[in-house]
Design an enzyme around this catalytic site. Sequence first.
Site, PDB file in Angstrom:
ATOM      1  N   PHE A 154      16.249  50.770  64.571  1.00 28.05           N
ATOM      2  CA  PHE A 154      15.662  49.824  65.528  1.00 28.05           C
ATOM      3  C   PHE A 154      14.597  50.598  66.293  1.00 28.05           C
ATOM      4  CE2 PHE A 154      16.273  47.750  69.841  1.00 28.05           C
ATOM      5  CZ  PHE A 154      16.045  46.424  69.472  1.00 28.05           C
ATOM      6  N   GLU A 170      20.167  51.321  74.790  1.00 24.76           N
ATOM      7  CA  GLU A 170      20.327  49.846  74.757  1.00 24.76           C
ATOM      8  C   GLU A 170      20.391  49.247  76.168  1.00 24.76           C
ATOM      9  OE1 GLU A 170      22.789  48.062  71.718  1.00 24.76           O
ATOM     10  OE2 GLU A 170      22.762  49.949  70.615  1.00 24.76           O
ATOM     11  N   GLN A 220      52.333  64.490  91.462  1.00 21.20           N
ATOM     12  CA  GLN A 220      51.885  63.114  91.738  1.00 21.20           C
ATOM     13  C   GLN A 220      50.368  62.983  91.628  1.00 21.20           C
ATOM     14  OE1 GLN A 220      53.537  61.743  95.439  1.00 21.20           O
ATOM     15  NE2 GLN A 220      55.471  61.209  94.466  1.00 21.20           N
ATOM     16  N   GLU A 247       9.122  53.486  73.388  1.00 19.67           N
ATOM     17  CA  GLU A 247       7.893  54.283  73.270  1.00 19.67           C
ATOM     18  C   GLU A 247       7.874  55.286  74.423  1.00 19.67           C
ATOM     19  OE1 GLU A 247       4.495  51.706  73.175  1.00 19.67           O
ATOM     20  OE2 GLU A 247       5.198  50.703  71.343  1.00 19.67           O
ATOM     21  N   GLY A 253      10.375  52.205  77.776  1.00 22.04           N
ATOM     22  CA  GLY A 253      11.794  52.310  77.430  1.00 22.04           C
ATOM     23  C   GLY A 253      12.521  51.132  78.041  1.00 22.04           C
ATOM     24  N   SER A 254      12.740  51.212  79.363  1.00 21.05           N
ATOM     25  CA  SER A 254      13.336  50.062  80.054  1.00 21.05           C
ATOM     26  C   SER A 254      12.358  48.898  80.115  1.00 21.05           C
ATOM     27  CB  SER A 254      13.729  50.464  81.485  1.00 21.05           C
ATOM     28  OG  SER A 254      14.759  51.428  81.461  1.00 21.05           O
ATOM     29  N   ARG A 308      51.256  71.138  79.680  1.00 20.32           N
ATOM     30  CA  ARG A 308      50.747  72.273  80.465  1.00 20.32           C
ATOM     31  C   ARG A 308      51.734  72.639  81.579  1.00 20.32           C
ATOM     32  NH1 ARG A 308      48.025  76.924  81.028  1.00 20.32           N
ATOM     33  NH2 ARG A 308      46.807  77.045  82.956  1.00 20.32           N
ATOM     34  N   ILE A 338      14.089  57.187  68.528  1.00 16.00           N
ATOM     35  CA  ILE A 338      14.523  56.262  67.476  1.00 16.00           C
ATOM     36  C   ILE A 338      15.725  56.849  66.736  1.00 16.00           C
ATOM     37  CG2 ILE A 338      13.813  54.927  65.457  1.00 16.00           C
ATOM     38  CD1 ILE A 338      12.364  54.309  68.237  1.00 16.00           C
TER      39      ILE A 338
HETATM   40  N1  COS Z   1      17.499  36.350  75.493  1.00 13.26           N
HETATM   41  C1  COS Z   1      16.437  35.529  75.271  1.00 13.26           C
HETATM   42  N2  COS Z   1      15.324  35.528  76.039  1.00 13.26           N
HETATM   43  C2  COS Z   1      15.277  36.402  77.058  1.00 13.26           C
HETATM   44  C3  COS Z   1      16.331  37.283  77.350  1.00 13.26           C
HETATM   45  C4  COS Z   1      17.486  37.220  76.530  1.00 13.26           C
HETATM   46  N3  COS Z   1      18.534  38.029  76.751  1.00 13.26           N
HETATM   47  N4  COS Z   1      15.998  38.036  78.422  1.00 13.26           N
HETATM   48  C5  COS Z   1      14.774  37.642  78.822  1.00 13.26           C
HETATM   49  N5  COS Z   1      14.341  36.639  77.980  1.00 13.26           N
HETATM   50  C6  COS Z   1      13.088  35.903  78.081  1.00 13.26           C
HETATM   51  C7  COS Z   1      12.869  35.385  79.516  1.00 13.26           C
HETATM   52  O1  COS Z   1      13.535  34.126  79.691  1.00 13.26           O
HETATM   53  C8  COS Z   1      11.367  35.241  79.573  1.00 13.26           C
HETATM   54  O2  COS Z   1      11.008  34.078  78.871  1.00 13.26           O
HETATM   55  P1  COS Z   1       9.785  33.133  79.384  1.00 13.26           P
HETATM   56  O3  COS Z   1       8.587  34.047  79.424  1.00 13.26           O
HETATM   57  O4  COS Z   1       9.704  32.083  78.332  1.00 13.26           O
HETATM   58  O5  COS Z   1      10.187  32.642  80.736  1.00 13.26           O
HETATM   59  C9  COS Z   1      10.883  36.434  78.747  1.00 13.26           C
HETATM   60  O6  COS Z   1      11.972  36.787  77.859  1.00 13.26           O
HETATM   61  C10 COS Z   1      10.540  37.651  79.598  1.00 13.26           C
HETATM   62  O7  COS Z   1      11.697  37.992  80.348  1.00 13.26           O
HETATM   63  P2  COS Z   1      11.638  38.859  81.690  1.00 13.26           P
HETATM   64  O8  COS Z   1      10.544  38.310  82.573  1.00 13.26           O
HETATM   65  O9  COS Z   1      13.013  38.935  82.253  1.00 13.26           O
HETATM   66  O10 COS Z   1      11.187  40.288  81.131  1.00 13.26           O
HETATM   67  P3  COS Z   1      10.933  41.669  81.852  1.00 13.26           P
HETATM   68  O11 COS Z   1       9.706  42.260  81.272  1.00 13.26           O
HETATM   69  O12 COS Z   1      11.004  41.505  83.330  1.00 13.26           O
HETATM   70  O13 COS Z   1      12.152  42.598  81.325  1.00 13.26           O
HETATM   71  C11 COS Z   1      14.357  43.613  81.232  1.00 13.26           C
HETATM   72  C12 COS Z   1      13.463  42.409  81.628  1.00 13.26           C
HETATM   73  C13 COS Z   1      14.144  44.828  82.113  1.00 13.26           C
HETATM   74  C14 COS Z   1      15.756  43.072  81.433  1.00 13.26           C
HETATM   75  C15 COS Z   1      14.139  43.965  79.722  1.00 13.26           C
HETATM   76  O14 COS Z   1      12.877  44.542  79.525  1.00 13.26           O
HETATM   77  C16 COS Z   1      15.197  44.936  79.191  1.00 13.26           C
HETATM   78  O15 COS Z   1      16.283  44.520  78.769  1.00 13.26           O
HETATM   79  N6  COS Z   1      14.867  46.232  79.155  1.00 13.26           N
HETATM   80  C17 COS Z   1      15.755  47.261  78.574  1.00 13.26           C
HETATM   81  C18 COS Z   1      15.424  47.414  77.144  1.00 13.26           C
HETATM   82  C19 COS Z   1      16.305  48.369  76.445  1.00 13.26           C
HETATM   83  O16 COS Z   1      17.465  48.085  76.243  1.00 13.26           O
HETATM   84  N7  COS Z   1      15.727  49.505  76.043  1.00 13.26           N
HETATM   85  C20 COS Z   1      16.420  50.466  75.280  1.00 13.26           C
HETATM   86  C21 COS Z   1      15.866  50.457  73.902  1.00 13.26           C
HETATM   87  S1  COS Z   1      17.011  50.176  72.662  1.00 13.26           S
HETATM   88  S2  COS Z   1      17.896  51.909  72.451  1.00 13.26           S
END
Ligand code: COS
Length: 393
Positions: free
Chosen positions: A130, A369, A284, A134, A138-139, A273, A164
């Site tokens: 997956f 994740e 305790q 980048e 990340g977040s 131990r 990755i």
């Molecule tokens: N399922 C479906 N749609 C979703 C969703 C979900 N779980 N979460 C958000 N969306 C949709 C929102 O509803 C929004 O849709 P609309 O534009 O149609 O209104 C769109 O996606 C954007 O959502 P949002 O504004 O919440 O996005 P943000 O950029 O603010 O990001 C976080 C939100 C921080 C929660 C997200 O970027 C995240 O999960 N980051 C972590 C990523 C991660 O896990 N990284 C590790 C890599 S994998 S090892």
Amino acid sequence: MADANYLAWPFFDDAHRKLAENVESWAQTHLVQKHDLADVDGHCKALVSALGQAGWLRYTVGRAYGGRHEAIDVRSLCLLRETLARHSALADFAFAMQGLGSGAISLAGSEAVKRKYLPQVSAGQLTAAFALSEPDAGSDVGAIATTARRDGADYVLSGVKTWISNGGIADFYCVFARTGEAPGSGGLSAFVVDADTPGLEVIERIAAIAPHPLATLRFTDCRVAAGNLLGQAGGGFKLAMQTLDIFRTSVAAAALGFARHALDEAIARAASRRMFGRTLADFQLTQATLADMATDIDASALLTYRAAWTRDCLGLPATREVAMAKMVATETAQQVIDKALQMFGGLGVKSGMAVERLYREIRALRIYEGATEVQKLIIGRELLKRVPSNKNP
Ligand code: COS
């Protein structure tokens, strides 16, 4: 043997109980922890193959493509990950990546793409990855800078992906890139890219606190057929979130597996131990520590299997429940393992001790994740959605 009383909970049916029993017995004979992990890549590949041959990877895809259930059953994923993680972190990793790495194909791939990849993922013949993160995204997934430019019947990818998992050993990557339909999160798309596609190279192998295949990839005018697009152009962000909604619960389950292993180690240590003319277990303070550990584990298990059940049985994305499970199970597992290590005293930090390994192995789960801070953000936003004017704060 770890506590299995939770299998009587109403979240499970008899098939789940049988699955837990079968994977436990398979793990006991096939997963002897290898402390010499000089060849992590080879070990991981062998695990993918063994997990495929044993039929466990059938739980990572839907029935039409060799899977065990009609669609992915999250409770089964969790039981598998919990059990594998209790026996071998690398086996859990190899299992998990097959699901996460092919999840976007299962959710949104064309029939041809599904048929090409999923049966071989399920058989352990293709290794999946997956590719979302980048260096500067990340977040903040909406900040992805890797581009995918449409050029006739192809898309041309350019950019860098990092952290990755399975990077360097994967046969294909599900890559998220900017196609530009809208700014930010609305302009991303997902593609399946074979590892041997010209223009895709592994530019760095990353050594981690708990070794597993991890790499940085570079895409330089990497050309993939438009048929490799997963879902709609511009739908990549939502597809990534939907994939994570399925697999984040299983991260919580893996943390549970690590924590249960640590508790077993702590109980055995406490009982054996001797100090001050008694056993450690007679104090305790020790009993209180064990009580805290066991209660934290049960609380994590309740949240984890609630999230999995909500998705499987109510058909809901369960975004809030999943985030709560991932946050609590990974954070408390770290504390449980730390307490177990403390009960070993100096031995606890000796290389090769189970608690020392677990101490390193749990750490990344609080980050990958979606870090704990991101889970808090998700839970907070889900709560605020109850107020109509705050639908998307
Ligand atoms: N399922 C479906 N749609 C979703 C969703 C979900 N779980 N979460 C958000 N969306 C949709 C929102 O509803 C929004 O849709 P609309 O534009 O149609 O209104 C769109 O996606 C954007 O959502 P949002 O504004 O919440 O996005 P943000 O950029 O603010 O990001 C976080 C939100 C921080 C929660 C997200 O970027 C995240 O999960 N980051 C972590 C990523 C991660 O896990 N990284 C590790 C890599 S994998 S090892």
